[in-house]
Design a protein around this motif. Sequence first.
Motif, PDB file in Angstrom:
ATOM      1  N   LEU A 103       4.965   1.681   2.193  1.00 35.37           N
ATOM      2  CA  LEU A 103       6.142   2.267   1.553  1.00 35.37           C
ATOM      3  C   LEU A 103       6.697   3.410   2.414  1.00 35.37           C
ATOM      4  CD1 LEU A 103       7.818   1.943  -0.962  1.00 35.37           C
ATOM      5  CD2 LEU A 103       6.291   3.529  -2.146  1.00 35.37           C
ATOM      6  N   SER A 104       5.806   4.127   3.056  1.00 35.35           N
ATOM      7  CA  SER A 104       6.230   5.242   3.925  1.00 35.35           C
ATOM      8  C   SER A 104       7.178   4.757   5.026  1.00 35.35           C
ATOM      9  CB  SER A 104       5.009   5.910   4.557  1.00 35.35           C
ATOM     10  OG  SER A 104       4.178   4.933   5.152  1.00 35.35           O
ATOM     11  N   ASP A 160      -1.953   7.393   8.601  1.00 33.72           N
ATOM     12  CA  ASP A 160      -2.378   6.605   7.431  1.00 33.72           C
ATOM     13  C   ASP A 160      -2.671   5.163   7.863  1.00 33.72           C
ATOM     14  OD1 ASP A 160      -3.011   6.039   4.818  1.00 33.72           O
ATOM     15  OD2 ASP A 160      -0.937   5.818   4.148  1.00 33.72           O
ATOM     16  N   GLY A 161      -3.367   5.036   9.008  1.00 37.60           N
ATOM     17  CA  GLY A 161      -3.704   3.699   9.509  1.00 37.60           C
ATOM     18  C   GLY A 161      -5.145   3.369   9.189  1.00 37.60           C
ATOM     19  N   GLY A 162      -5.983   3.190  10.229  1.00 37.70           N
ATOM     20  CA  GLY A 162      -7.404   2.941  10.009  1.00 37.70           C
ATOM     21  C   GLY A 162      -8.072   4.221   9.518  1.00 37.70           C
ATOM     22  N   GLU A 177       2.710  -7.897   7.783  1.00 35.66           N
ATOM     23  CA  GLU A 177       3.306  -6.684   7.201  1.00 35.66           C
ATOM     24  C   GLU A 177       4.563  -6.267   7.972  1.00 35.66           C
ATOM     25  OE1 GLU A 177       0.319  -3.530   7.197  1.00 35.66           O
ATOM     26  OE2 GLU A 177      -0.421  -4.108   9.165  1.00 35.66           O
ATOM     27  N   TRP A 215       0.856  -1.188   0.000  1.00 36.34           N
ATOM     28  CA  TRP A 215       0.000   0.000   0.000  1.00 36.34           C
ATOM     29  C   TRP A 215       0.883   1.226   0.000  1.00 36.34           C
ATOM     30  CZ3 TRP A 215      -2.981  -3.240   3.824  1.00 36.34           C
ATOM     31  CH2 TRP A 215      -4.195  -3.679   3.271  1.00 36.34           C
ATOM     32  N   ARG A 216       0.468   2.211  -0.750  1.00 43.92           N
ATOM     33  CA  ARG A 216       1.294   3.422  -0.825  1.00 43.92           C
ATOM     34  C   ARG A 216       0.448   4.609  -1.251  1.00 43.92           C
ATOM     35  NH1 ARG A 216       3.761   2.056  -6.781  1.00 43.92           N
ATOM     36  NH2 ARG A 216       3.056  -0.064  -6.548  1.00 43.92           N
ATOM     37  N   TYR A 228       5.687  11.424  -0.388  1.00 40.40           N
ATOM     38  CA  TYR A 228       6.970  10.913   0.125  1.00 40.40           C
ATOM     39  C   TYR A 228       8.070  11.971  -0.036  1.00 40.40           C
ATOM     40  CZ  TYR A 228       4.373   6.552  -0.112  1.00 40.40           C
ATOM     41  OH  TYR A 228       3.414   5.588   0.043  1.00 40.40           O
ATOM     42  N   PRO A 272      -1.340  -3.247  12.656  1.00 39.00           N
ATOM     43  CA  PRO A 272      -1.965  -4.380  13.342  1.00 39.00           C
ATOM     44  C   PRO A 272      -1.497  -5.775  12.945  1.00 39.00           C
ATOM     45  CG  PRO A 272      -3.557  -3.297  11.873  1.00 39.00           C
ATOM     46  CD  PRO A 272      -2.281  -2.552  11.761  1.00 39.00           C
ATOM     47  N   TRP A 273      -0.904  -5.933  11.753  1.00 34.61           N
ATOM     48  CA  TRP A 273      -0.732  -7.300  11.246  1.00 34.61           C
ATOM     49  C   TRP A 273       0.726  -7.754  11.269  1.00 34.61           C
ATOM     50  CZ3 TRP A 273      -5.397  -8.297  11.936  1.00 34.61           C
ATOM     51  CH2 TRP A 273      -6.399  -7.430  11.527  1.00 34.61           C
ATOM     52  N   PHE A 311      -3.579  -2.076  17.141  1.00 34.53           N
ATOM     53  CA  PHE A 311      -4.433  -1.039  16.562  1.00 34.53           C
ATOM     54  C   PHE A 311      -4.097   0.285  17.249  1.00 34.53           C
ATOM     55  CE2 PHE A 311      -6.648  -4.982  15.630  1.00 34.53           C
ATOM     56  CZ  PHE A 311      -6.938  -4.800  14.283  1.00 34.53           C
ATOM     57  N   SER A 312      -4.059   1.334  16.455  1.00 35.38           N
ATOM     58  CA  SER A 312      -3.535   2.608  16.958  1.00 35.38           C
ATOM     59  C   SER A 312      -4.319   3.147  18.150  1.00 35.38           C
ATOM     60  CB  SER A 312      -3.505   3.640  15.835  1.00 35.38           C
ATOM     61  OG  SER A 312      -4.801   3.819  15.301  1.00 35.38           O
ATOM     62  N   GLY A 354      -0.178   2.886  10.610  1.00 35.84           N
ATOM     63  CA  GLY A 354      -0.198   2.162   9.349  1.00 35.84           C
ATOM     64  C   GLY A 354       1.214   1.965   8.851  1.00 35.84           C
ATOM     65  N   LEU A 355       1.390   0.923   8.075  1.00 30.57           N
ATOM     66  CA  LEU A 355       2.733   0.554   7.584  1.00 30.57           C
ATOM     67  C   LEU A 355       2.679   0.415   6.073  1.00 30.57           C
ATOM     68  CD1 LEU A 355       4.933  -2.270   9.085  1.00 30.57           C
ATOM     69  CD2 LEU A 355       4.346  -2.352   6.661  1.00 30.57           C
TER      70      LEU A 355
END
Length: 212
Positions: A59-60, A123-125, A80, A32-33, A39, A76-77, A104-105, A56-57
């Motif tokens: 490319l960033s 850039d998470g949920g 990743e 995801w990006r 960037y 969360p996962w 989760f944040s 969130g995780l």
Amino acid sequence: MPEQPRSEIVDRLFADLPQVHTELGNPEGGVWRTDRPCYEFIADHCEPRSRTLETGLGLSTMLFVLLGAEHTCVAPWTSEIDGLLLHCRERGIATDRLTLIQGFSDEVLPTLQPTELDLFFIDGGHGFPTPMLDWYYGAGRLRRGGMLVIDDIHLPAVQLLLDFLDVDPRWQCVGKTRKWAAYERRGEGTLREDHLGQGFLKRREQSERASD
Ligand SMILES: C[S@@+](CC[C@H](N)C(=O)[O-])C[C@H]1O[C@@H](n2cnc3c(N)ncnc32)[C@H](O)[C@@H]1O
């Protein structure tokens, strides 16, 4: 050793995408990006001594690693997180300044040490109220002059957050496309506040009534 130019770091980022989201059903491919200019903005506002945070995780996260920031990422996962660490390990890229926290944040951010931040990327949920919770717990740690970057601003819950930031004089929009936005913090300290400190919302309400 001279620092690598930021544009070269972004080129390097796009030349070797970490395939960390193949298991999570990303329709756009393995990671995801967001748009490259986002960037580039981050790279221009981040130095090796910067302290940064993101929800969130993707490319960033890799960009923060390449920039050498003291970076914390909440996602969360396991797949990743493991995928990103493997990508770095296989290339001999140091991750000693990266802290990856699985969760989760809304649960993780309130437990973190409230050290001052130079840049925070949300850039998470993207469902209501997650972007607001991220902002409340994360952006309250930004120093005066620190940068808040927000992706997916076209999504309804994210738009609600922007509606607030755009009328609060303590957040100055310094970059915006249809996809992402960046704000410079003009205040400092906690974001806990009573409605009496938010007179700018009242003024907006009054001007909306006057134009009816
Ligand atoms: C769009 S991707 C992030 C892309 C990345 N920021 C980039 O620009 O490359 C969204 C990320 O948020 C994570 N996520 C989803 N819900 C979350 C939550 N409640 N808290 C933290 N991360 C979450 C996903 O697992 C994924 O890692």
